[in-house]
Write a protein that holds these residues in place. Structure first.
Motif, PDB file in Angstrom:
ATOM      1  N   PRO A 540     -17.389  10.556  30.274  1.00  0.00           N
ATOM      2  CA  PRO A 540     -16.157  10.010  29.730  1.00  0.00           C
ATOM      3  C   PRO A 540     -16.480   9.107  28.542  1.00  0.00           C
ATOM      4  CG  PRO A 540     -16.214   9.756  32.112  1.00  0.00           C
ATOM      5  CD  PRO A 540     -17.563  10.197  31.688  1.00  0.00           C
ATOM      6  N   PHE A 541     -15.509   8.960  27.642  1.00  0.00           N
ATOM      7  CA  PHE A 541     -15.812   8.261  26.401  1.00  0.00           C
ATOM      8  C   PHE A 541     -15.736   6.758  26.577  1.00  0.00           C
ATOM      9  CE2 PHE A 541     -14.632   6.762  22.074  1.00  0.00           C
ATOM     10  CZ  PHE A 541     -15.859   7.051  21.501  1.00  0.00           C
ATOM     11  N   ARG A 542     -16.835   6.120  26.292  1.00  0.00           N
ATOM     12  CA  ARG A 542     -16.831   4.656  26.299  1.00  0.00           C
ATOM     13  C   ARG A 542     -17.239   4.182  24.926  1.00  0.00           C
ATOM     14  NH1 ARG A 542     -20.679   1.392  28.853  1.00  0.00           N
ATOM     15  NH2 ARG A 542     -20.022  -0.776  28.888  1.00  0.00           N
ATOM     16  N   TRP A 543     -18.389   4.629  24.476  1.00  0.00           N
ATOM     17  CA  TRP A 543     -18.712   4.478  23.067  1.00  0.00           C
ATOM     18  C   TRP A 543     -19.616   5.614  22.619  1.00  0.00           C
ATOM     19  CZ3 TRP A 543     -23.928   3.165  22.699  1.00  0.00           C
ATOM     20  CH2 TRP A 543     -24.473   2.376  23.707  1.00  0.00           C
ATOM     21  N   GLY A 544     -19.854   5.672  21.321  1.00  0.00           N
ATOM     22  CA  GLY A 544     -20.541   6.819  20.728  1.00  0.00           C
ATOM     23  C   GLY A 544     -19.658   7.296  19.597  1.00  0.00           C
ATOM     24  N   ASN A 545     -20.064   8.370  18.939  1.00  0.00           N
ATOM     25  CA  ASN A 545     -19.285   8.810  17.782  1.00  0.00           C
ATOM     26  C   ASN A 545     -18.155   9.743  18.177  1.00  0.00           C
ATOM     27  OD1 ASN A 545     -20.459   7.669  15.290  1.00  0.00           O
ATOM     28  ND2 ASN A 545     -22.317   8.582  16.122  1.00  0.00           N
ATOM     29  N   ASN A 546     -17.196   9.786  17.298  1.00  0.00           N
ATOM     30  CA  ASN A 546     -16.050  10.651  17.472  1.00  0.00           C
ATOM     31  C   ASN A 546     -15.668  11.173  16.095  1.00  0.00           C
ATOM     32  OD1 ASN A 546     -13.712  11.846  18.112  1.00  0.00           O
ATOM     33  ND2 ASN A 546     -12.595   9.994  18.679  1.00  0.00           N
ATOM     34  N   PRO A 547     -15.825  12.431  15.794  1.00  0.00           N
ATOM     35  CA  PRO A 547     -16.226  13.546  16.640  1.00  0.00           C
ATOM     36  C   PRO A 547     -17.700  13.474  17.049  1.00  0.00           C
ATOM     37  CG  PRO A 547     -16.156  14.240  14.364  1.00  0.00           C
ATOM     38  CD  PRO A 547     -15.581  12.855  14.408  1.00  0.00           C
ATOM     39  N   ALA A 548     -18.012  14.212  18.102  1.00  0.00           N
ATOM     40  CA  ALA A 548     -19.375  14.244  18.611  1.00  0.00           C
ATOM     41  C   ALA A 548     -20.325  14.878  17.612  1.00  0.00           C
ATOM     42  CB  ALA A 548     -19.408  15.065  19.901  1.00  0.00           C
ATOM     43  N   ASP A 549     -21.604  14.572  17.768  1.00  0.00           N
ATOM     44  CA  ASP A 549     -22.619  15.257  16.983  1.00  0.00           C
ATOM     45  C   ASP A 549     -22.528  16.768  17.269  1.00  0.00           C
ATOM     46  OD1 ASP A 549     -25.243  16.434  16.281  1.00  0.00           O
ATOM     47  OD2 ASP A 549     -25.770  14.355  15.838  1.00  0.00           O
ATOM     48  N   PRO A 550     -22.585  17.585  16.214  1.00  0.00           N
ATOM     49  CA  PRO A 550     -22.474  19.038  16.425  1.00  0.00           C
ATOM     50  C   PRO A 550     -23.559  19.626  17.345  1.00  0.00           C
ATOM     51  CG  PRO A 550     -22.217  18.499  14.109  1.00  0.00           C
ATOM     52  CD  PRO A 550     -22.642  17.236  14.788  1.00  0.00           C
ATOM     53  N   VAL A 551     -24.586  18.859  17.617  1.00  0.00           N
ATOM     54  CA  VAL A 551     -25.604  19.369  18.541  1.00  0.00           C
ATOM     55  C   VAL A 551     -25.096  19.384  19.990  1.00  0.00           C
ATOM     56  CG1 VAL A 551     -27.477  18.538  17.065  1.00  0.00           C
ATOM     57  CG2 VAL A 551     -26.781  17.175  19.040  1.00  0.00           C
ATOM     58  N   SER A 552     -23.869  18.920  20.196  1.00  0.00           N
ATOM     59  CA  SER A 552     -23.334  18.858  21.561  1.00  0.00           C
ATOM     60  C   SER A 552     -22.889  20.236  22.060  1.00  0.00           C
ATOM     61  CB  SER A 552     -22.182  17.865  21.626  1.00  0.00           C
ATOM     62  OG  SER A 552     -22.626  16.603  21.200  1.00  0.00           O
TER      63      SER A 552
END
Ligand code: BGC
Length: 907
Positions: A540-552
């Motif tokens: 679940p989203f708490r922190w990190g980038n948005n959009p996700a890194d394309p490696v996801s």
């Protein structure tokens, strides 16, 4: 008359004869198969209750003493009572005889399933000679609350009182009739514990699983019939947990033997009370404080006053209805978190007077339990850490903002024991302060906690270093399964990072049964998706980038691999549109076919290959190369998923799209001069090979460059979290398994052996040993992709992407010069697969076990085709084994179920 009688007599004789003959005939046709049908599962669980899947998937296993056992048809019947199913009355569903070898991923297609109903089912099969098995034993499944309107209770809390304190909820009631069944449906966020008449219900801890509460809240269902009496007390403690506020919603539904029902619900007006108690504070990162002086014995077991709910002496207040968290209530479909192991640490040191440091000898996730005697008010603290300072005290710097400290205050009543309820730590060392005497072995025990998924893999070989690496990988994965695949269990993070998961999935699937865990986790990812198709870096989203890194690519792999490993087709149907829109989003971010953003790429390579010493970005592997490569990869996967669900239009659209991206990738990154991709480094070349994006006529140059680069680095890797997997795999597949082996068995930096030599028991986040306050987790699965290399290449067990659920798979072991033997197993959804090989003088012995209803393509290593024997017979004489072809140093056979020992010349 006589005549008539004798004619009648003759007719009856004739009739009896016909009957006997027909019966004999029927018996001849309906010969019984020797196959047993067992291990019936519904949605990957045995007899689950509280299910909310409308078309649950069913599976079973076959057991037979005969080789080459397969199923050619099956029949499933489902009824709504045990009596009916016993009499073969299939009032819910009779599949009829279905000609299919499918014994996994069979979706229920009967009458609509109803909330709270129990259903009973059994299955029989026909084998390859059309012989019919007996019916299996009866299994059941029970539906949960399928509609939101089935929830007639309210969310309750304490209002503005006692903010951030663990809440104690209580309700008393009487029952005066015989109970037929009783179910407790409960959602308590962040975490809850449920007690009835003083006993804890269930052995789960840290329940429910983490989700974004504004999207979904998981509820659990318990059978509580045997806990209820005439006079009852329900007690529920609720803690903030991950990042929730304390809220409770529950209902107890009782069916009485006289046909009547009673439902007890949480609400502000149904007699529930709330208070606070001895758990003074509890936070997932900071730990728990328990003041035993505040215990109120009997709070969850005794009825003391007539007007019990308003027992002011104990500070109970009426609960109030509170704002709902916003998300749908959804049945918890994965295994709950449990204590899976308990150890008694043997090493207790005293680096400073009165400060004791316990070395558990294993980095792990869990907590400590305490046994102690002392005077009232004595305060004990336990500080958890992965490493020590020179002076022997714990170093918590790398936990960043997580205090990771538990406190226990004694009540002084003789021997006391305690363990926390709503926190967990990632640690190897425990620093104990305030203990009134030197703790002895056994005063402090350590409990390992994780989602209680089954272990399904084993591996061992003649090289102890590889065995230790294997163990290190498994321990790391095990420490990071807490209803989401966390990045690490110790610092102020513990999040599901989708970039790491992209390479972690393979290893995890070989080591643990994640059929239910991943089915839940993909919902968490989907919950982060926006209208434009983008997902976030963590779910679940708490922190990190948005959009996700394309490696996801892990979003797609969760569905794709659940299909390949578990034959879960529902997951594809449910998530297809979401997966596709993530790929469409990435495509919308291309310029001339190249994805225009990247954050991490091949993250965390050895420090001299990072952009600068403070960074974990690779200086040699362009982020855009990684992003674009993964768009190609994902678009290919969508094309395959489209084929699976019969969407031929999308199948060709996404095939076309991958071709366009492949062309762009080759245009942008191929370097004709060097004969490699981008900077011609290990990551770029191995990734391109893995993607199968390299035109045929360039492959050899790329492989040669890859090998040269490894040699140039003295057989060390230069890769980060993603490409380390591709490096080992591509070297192995392109004829250089001995070079992959050299990398795998390195002891000097950077390598897994180096981690071990420096005391690691779980994988580090960086190839370097570091203990400061930055990115220095010592329990990080992202570097563990070597774990799947052991299974896929050393013992050679590989699924076949065209035969989901291991109905067909490959055993293709690589024989390494340095190894005398390698052995292992993988408990697939069809049954246990084993593969082991051993060198003899001038020969190799390969032993395999192929489960019933599967077929294996086996690569038998040999230098002489004619030398091969199977179970001591010439292999050509065994009819279940079919020769397919010979490939360099291998003879390839197709083999049905059974146990086989192959012996072949090996010079
Ligand atoms: C996580 C890593 C992840 C990284 C991406 C870190 O904080 O622990 O596992 O790959 O962030 O930036």
């Amino acid at each position: 008359m006589e005549n008539v009688n004798s004619r009648r007599y003759i007719i009856s004789i004739f009739f009896v004869l016909i009957c006997i003959l027909t019966k004999a005939n029927v018996q001849q046709i309906k010969q019984e198969s020797k196959i047993n049908v067992l291990d019936l599962k519904c949605e990957y669980a045995t007899n689950p209750i509280g299910l909310d899947v409308l078309s649950p998937q069913l599976s079973w296993r076959l057991i037979s003493k005969e080789n080459a056992t397969s199923q050619t048809a099956y029949q499933i019947i489902v009824a709504d009572s045990p009596e009916k199913i016993t009499q073969n009355i299939a009032n819910m569903w009779d599949s009829g005889k279905i000609f299919s070898n499918k014994s996994t991923g069979v979706s229920y297609k009967g009458v609509e399933l109803k909330s709270k109903q129990q259903y009973f089912w059994k299955v029989k099969i026909w084998d390859k000679n059309n012989k019919e098995s007996n019916w299996s034993d009866i299994a059941f499944f029970e539906m949960g609350l399928l509609n939101q309107k089935d929830w007639i209770s309210e969310w309750i809390g304490s209002g503005p009182l006692w903010e951030n304190r663990v809440k104690y909820f209580r309700k008393t009631f009487t029952i005066d009739k015989e109970i037929k069944s009783a179910r407790f449906y409960i959602a308590g966020i962040g975490y809850y514990e449920l007690f009835i008449n003083g006993s804890k219900i269930g052995d789960q801890v840290l329940d429910p699983g983490t989700t974004s509460y504004d999207k979904r809240v998981l509820y659990s269902t318990f059978d509580v019939k045997n806990h209820l009496k005439n006079q009852n007390v329900i007690g529920v403690t609720v803690a903030p947990g991950w990042y929730g506020t304390e809220k409770l919603r529950a209902q107890l539904e009782i069916n009485f033997s006289d046909g009547t029902k009673n439902t007890l619900i949480t609400s502000g007006s149904t007699g529930w009370s709330v208070s606070i108690g001895p758990i003074v504070s509890s936070s997932i990162f900071d730990g728990e404080t328990y003041d035993a002086r505040l215990e109120r014995s009997g709070w969850n077991s005794e009825i003391r006053l007539n007007n019990d709910n308003l027992d002011r002496d104990y500070g109970w207040k009426n609960v109030v209805n509170v704002d709902p968290p916003g998300g749908k209530l959804v049945a918890q479909k994965l295994e709950p978190i449990k204590i899976v192991d308990v150890i008694v640490p043997k090493i207790i040191k005293e680096p400073k007077p009165g400060i004791y440091v316990i070395d558990t000898e294993q980095n792990m996730a869990g907590w400590a339990s305490l046994k102690i005697k002392g005077t009232q008010g004595t305060k004990i603290t336990l500080k958890f850490a992965e490493s020590l300072y020179e002076d022997g005290t714990v170093n918590q710097e790398n936990l960043r903002l997580a205090a990771a400290k538990d406190t226990y205050i004694l009540n002084g009543n003789g021997e006391e024991s305690w363990e926390p309820s709503f926190t967990y730590h990632g640690f190897r060392y425990i620093q104990v302060e305030g203990f009134p005497y030197k703790p002895i072995i056994g005063d402090i025990k350590v409990k390992f906690i994780r989602s209680a998924v089954n272990s399904v893999g084993k591996f061992k070989c003649s090289n102890e270093l590889l065995n230790s690496i294997f163990k290190m990988v498994v321990s790391t994965e095990a420490s990071n399964l807490h209803s989401i695949p966390t990045d690490c269990p110790q610092r102020d993070e513990r999040m599901g990072w989708l970039n790491d998961l992209t390479v972690r999935i393979d290893q995890a699937l070989y080591n643990f049964d994640l059929s239910r865990f991943y089915a839940k986790y993909i919902d968490d990812v989907k919950d982060t998706q926006r209208d434009d198709g983008s997902i976030t870096c963590t779910a679940p989203f708490r922190w990190g980038n948005n959009p996700a890194d394309p490696v996801s690519a892990s979003y797609l792999l969760l569905a794709f691999q659940s299909y390949i490993f578990y034959d879960n087709i529902n997951i594809i149907n449910e998530h297809y549109e979401g997966l596709k829109s993530w790929v469409d989003y990435l495509y919308s971010r291309t310029e001339n076919g190249i994805v225009n953003y990247s954050y991490y790429g091949d993250w965390s390579p050895p420090i001299k290959f990072a952009v600068n010493p403070g960074s974990a970005n690779s200086k040699d592997t362009p982020g855009s190369l990684m992003s674009t490569g993964y768009l190609y990869y994902c678009s290919n996967i969508i094309s395959q998923l489209a084929r699976t669900i019969g969407n031929s239009e999308d199948e060709s659209t996404y095939k076309q799209l991958s071709k366009e991206i492949a062309d762009a990738f080759n245009r942008e990154y191929w370097n004709e001069q060097t004969g490699g991709y981008a900077s011609n480094n290990q990551a770029s070349n191995s990734f391109a090979l893995f993607l199968k994006i390299v035109p045929e006529n360039r492959i050899q140059r790329v492989v040669n460059n890859l090998v040269e680069d490894v040699k140039k680095n003295d057989f060390h890797l230069t890769t980060g979290n993603l490409c380390t997997k591709y490096l080992l795999e591509m070297l192995t597949e392109y004829g250089h398994h001995e070079i992959a082996y050299k990398i795998a068995t390195q002891k000097t930096y950077p390598s897994w052996g180096y981690m071990l030599d420096n005391g690691a028991t779980t994988l580090w986040e960086r190839w370097e040993y570091a203990t400061g306050g930055a990115m220095n987790s010592h329990n990080h699965p992202m570097m563990g992709s070597i774990g799947s290399w052991f299974y896929k290449y050393v013992i050679g067990i590989q699924p076949n992407n065209n035969a989901p659920g291991f109905s067909e798979f490959t055993i293709h072991p690589y024989i390494f010069e340095d190894l005398d033997f390698a052995e292992g197993e993988f408990d697939s959804i069809k049954g246990k697969i084993k593969s082991s090989w051993k060198k003899g003088s001038g020969s190799i012995m390969l032993s395999v076990v192929i489960p019933e209803n599967t077929n294996a393509i086996i690569y038998i290593p040999t230098t002489k085709l004619k030398s091969i024997t199977a179970n001591n017979k010439n292999i050509n004489r065994i009819k279940e084994i079919k020769f397919l072809r010979s490939e360099s140093q291998y003879a390839v056979y197709s083999v049905g179920s059974g146990s086989y020992n192959f012996k072949s010349a090996w010079l």
